[in-house]
Design an enzyme around this catalytic site. Structure first.
Site, PDB file in Angstrom:
ATOM      1  CG  ASP A 185      -6.828  -1.996  -3.203  1.00  0.00           C
ATOM      2  OD1 ASP A 185      -7.414  -1.261  -2.859  1.00  0.00           O
ATOM      3  OD2 ASP A 185      -5.489  -2.438  -3.370  1.00  0.00           O
ATOM      4  CB  SER A 224      -0.969   0.002   1.063  1.00  0.00           C
ATOM      5  OG  SER A 224      -1.951   0.850   1.070  1.00  0.00           O
ATOM      6  CG  HIS A 253      -5.952  -2.019   0.279  1.00  0.00           C
ATOM      7  ND1 HIS A 253      -5.245  -1.619  -0.740  1.00  0.00           N
ATOM      8  CD2 HIS A 253      -5.433  -1.553   1.445  1.00  0.00           C
ATOM      9  CE1 HIS A 253      -4.265  -0.841  -0.307  1.00  0.00           C
ATOM     10  NE2 HIS A 253      -4.250  -0.886   1.080  1.00  0.00           N
TER      11      HIS A 253
END
Length: 706
Positions: A644, A558, A679
């Site tokens: 995501d 991320s 995610h």
């Protein structure tokens, strides 16, 4: 070996502040386009082909993870009302089963020791996530909220990975799932006192929780909107104080917050603002009782960079007369050596969670009729550790549940007597096989950043690992949002350590390990410090003999994936491989588009390049996609997910395409897309073990340690 897929170049021009940028791969953003999906599938096939030689190693690692794991297991029961609640896992099943059993003796606060392999008397299964997940490629449980009388359960599920949940309600007395159903909600759900109403949040088109709603149990009509947050920089959500006496609506941006209160037994009343928002002031609230008086505890940073805890009369807060935290009485004062993070309040004790010297700590204050006693710190013996307060559902419980762990000590649960500090061991995570913590060492070392800042680096390895630069290494980093990476033992990581790896965490600026200033020095116009800190940590590990550059892999996900892309451009020679999970590598394009999910909220973290040409120029100087250059890069594996909503699949897809086009070396650049995940990656424990085994096999092979 197949040749890597070649994405067609279809240039579009992005123009801001007089700067025209040609982007050949922006067309890959449309995941409804069959050509985009075909390209992602082709990338998956190529990655599978380039890693087919690791199939046996992947299976071996999966088998190792499975062999170390107590598959049929039970969590430590938590007391709520007349029941003990717990989660059980069963060998062969992907998800947990939530259940309860009655409390035999209300005067006995010792949780029962339950045997995972036998039938538990009078057990009630409340929610079997394996049943809930049937027929779905992805499953995530959001809310699991019990009414005060233990009669109703509200739970929510997401079966696509897009973080939009469906809330349902079950009558635990009858076993009936009620017709009440809420679609498109955020994850949480909160009951009013008396279980007459349920409060929840919904998200807007940018996936921002922006509204709080009230649902009357049994109603089939429209729910009532009780709060809407119009400022696109703010999230909003609802919960209750630990005493369960008050409902709290919180609204917060990255740098500012505001809370609203309402007695939980008056669910149709009006929420009152505790303290009006002021730019840059963050605060959270909890309820305590001193003597016979209700007080509000306010944890704030108004004139206290690392936060301060004050107490104010509840009547003052409910009347809307609190304008500044300075009106309160100091309970735990501001201290530059302590970063106060959270409070847990019980009938007779106040627990404060904070950081000191880059480590989590727990402090306890007695609550008497006269006020709050002095802070006493709970001590732990290990050099590196993490600790916290959790699993406490009862306001007047005599013992408080705390957790402890380190890089070598498995996650451990204790009951703590807050008066004597005596602890009772309730459970330690089981690592099957011949695991012995004494076979491993953990160590804190300090790297010197280019500006002279000392950067903490945590290291764990087998005790017999040589310090002559021959060991392979994995260096992990994140460095954003004031999130800290704390010590934790991982059974999966043993597959690296037992193959001679050194594992390290670079606690770079942008994280929260060293207080608010540490975070501030790694955000906005100081973001480059995050990247140079990580490179300094890598070189420090080499200088100390822990590993060598040609055997060191870097990993981050991320915002940590942005870190991976940045250091790949900044110092490609410092690593032999880079694993980037759901990487935020096209940050400038994303942050320039306020229509994309979460962009406006992110401006407080990165700056607003749309409005400020200096911010634009600074971000453009480090964003990974913008700065790929004609040089030899290390081997790269990017892992992403089709659904995501936080880091769009287009970012790593574009990054990989441009790297292949530009890089001069021969190291492979691979992309792996989970086609049924969000995610957080795949769901289900066995699926996640297979996924991690894939990554670990790639790390081992890339570091030359297979």
């Amino acid at each position: 070996m197949t040749q890597p897929p070649v994405a067609p170049r279809r240039p579009v021009v992005r123009s801001h502040h007089g700067d025209d940028v040609v982007d050949d791969y922006e067309w890959l953003r449309d995941i409804e386009d069959p050509e985009v999906l075909a390209h992602l599938e082709a990338e998956n096939e190529h990655t599978a082909d380039r890693t087919v030689h690791l199939a046996d190693l992947r299976q071996t690692i999966f088998d190792e993870i499975k062999a170390r794991t107590q598959e049929t297991d039970l969590s430590v029961p938590v007391r709520h009302g007349a029941w003990w609640y717990y989660t059980r896992t069963v060998e062969g099943q992907q998800y947990g089963i939530r259940a309860r059993c009655p409390i035999a003796d209300p005067a006995d606060w010792t949780p029962p020791v339950l045997d995972a392999g036998t039938t538990i008397p009078d057990e009630e299964v409340l929610l079997d996530s394996n049943v809930e997940a049937e027929g779905h490629e992805f499953f995530s449980l959001g809310a699991f909220s019990l009414s005060d009388d233990d009669r109703y359960l509200a739970w929510s599920v997401d079966v696509t990975g897009d973080e939009r949940y469906t809330i349902r309600v079950k009558d635990l007395h009858t076993g009936e799932v009620l017709p009440d159903e809420i679609v498109g909600a955020a994850a949480g759900a909160t009951w009013s006192a008396g279980a007459t109403h349920l409060f929840y949040s919904t998200v807007d088109d940018a996936w921002r929780p922006h509204q709080v709603w009230r649902h009357r149990l049994g109603d089939t009509g429209d729910d009532t909107l009780v709060h809407e947050e119009p400022d696109e920089r703010y999230f909003t959500g609802v919960g209750r104080t630990q005493s369960e006496k008050y409902l709290v609506i919180g609204s917060s941006s990255k740098i500012t917050s505001e809370a609203r209160l309402l007695p939980a037994d008056d669910p149709e009343g009006e929420f009152r603002v505790v303290m009006p928002r002021r730019d840059g002031v963050e605060y959270s609230v909890e309820h305590a009782v001193v003597g016979d008086a209700d007080v509000l505890l306010v944890l704030h940073n108004d004139g206290a960079a690392d936060f301060e805890l004050v107490s104010v009369p509840m009547a003052l807060a409910l009347a809307g007369e609190l304008t500044r935290a300075a009106q309160g009485t100091v309970v735990v004062g501001a201290d530059p050596s302590l970063r106060l993070e959270d409070v847990d309040v019980f009938a007779r004790h106040l627990f404060v969670s904070y950081r000191r010297a880059a480590m989590t700590r727990i402090g306890v204050l007695a609550i008497t009729d006269e006020g709050f006693g002095p802070l006493r710190e709970v001590e732990f013996a290990e050099e590196l550790f993490s600790c916290g307060v959790g699993g406490n559902a009862e306001w007047d419980q005599p013992l408080v549940r705390i957790g402890f762990g380190s890089f070598v000590t498995p996650s451990t649960v204790y009951d703590l007597d807050p008066d004597t500090f005596e602890t009772v061991l309730l459970k330690q995570a089981t690592v099957l096989g011949d695991y012995d913590p004494a076979d491993y060492v953990q160590h804190r070392t300090w790297a010197t950043a280019p500006d002279g800042t000392q950067v903490p680096v945590s290291v764990v390895a087998r005790a017999d690992t040589p310090r002559d630069g021959t060991a392979p290494g994995l260096l992990y980093g994140y460095g954003a949002y004031e999130i800290s990476i704390d010590p934790a033992m991982s059974a999966m990581r043993l597959s690296l350590l037992d193959r001679g790896f050194v594992f390290a965490v670079a606690h770079v600026r942008g994280g929260g390990e060293m207080g608010r200033a540490w975070y501030d020095d790694g955000k906005l116009g100081h973001k480059r410090n995050t990247f140079t800190d990580f490179v300094a940590a890598a070189r420090h590990l080499v200088d100390e003999g822990w590993t060598a550059a040609d055997r060191l892999v870097a990993e981050g996900g991320s915002a940590g994936g942005l870190l991976m892309g940045a250091v790949a451009n900044l110092a490609p020679e410092a690593f032999c491989g880079i694993l980037a999970n759901v990487p935020f590598v096209d940050a400038l394009t994303t942050i320039l588009d306020p229509s994309l999910p979460l962009t406006v909220i992110e401006w407080d973290e990165w700056g607003n390049p749309l409005a400020d040409p200096e911010v634009y120029a600074y971000m453009k100087s480090y964003t990974p996609y913008e700065n790929i250059r004609a040089t030899a890069y290390p081997s790269i594996l990017a892992v992403t997910s089709l659904h995501d909503t936080r880091v769009h699949v287009v970012e790593p897809t574009k990054w990989v395409a441009r790297l292949r086009e530009t890089a001069t070396g021969s190291a492979p650049v691979l992309l792996k897309t989970e086609m049924h995940a969000g995610h957080g990656g795949v769901s289900g424990r066995y699926a996640s073990w297979h996924e991690r085994a894939f990554e670990l096999a790639w790390i081992i092979d890339t570091a030359g340690a297979a």
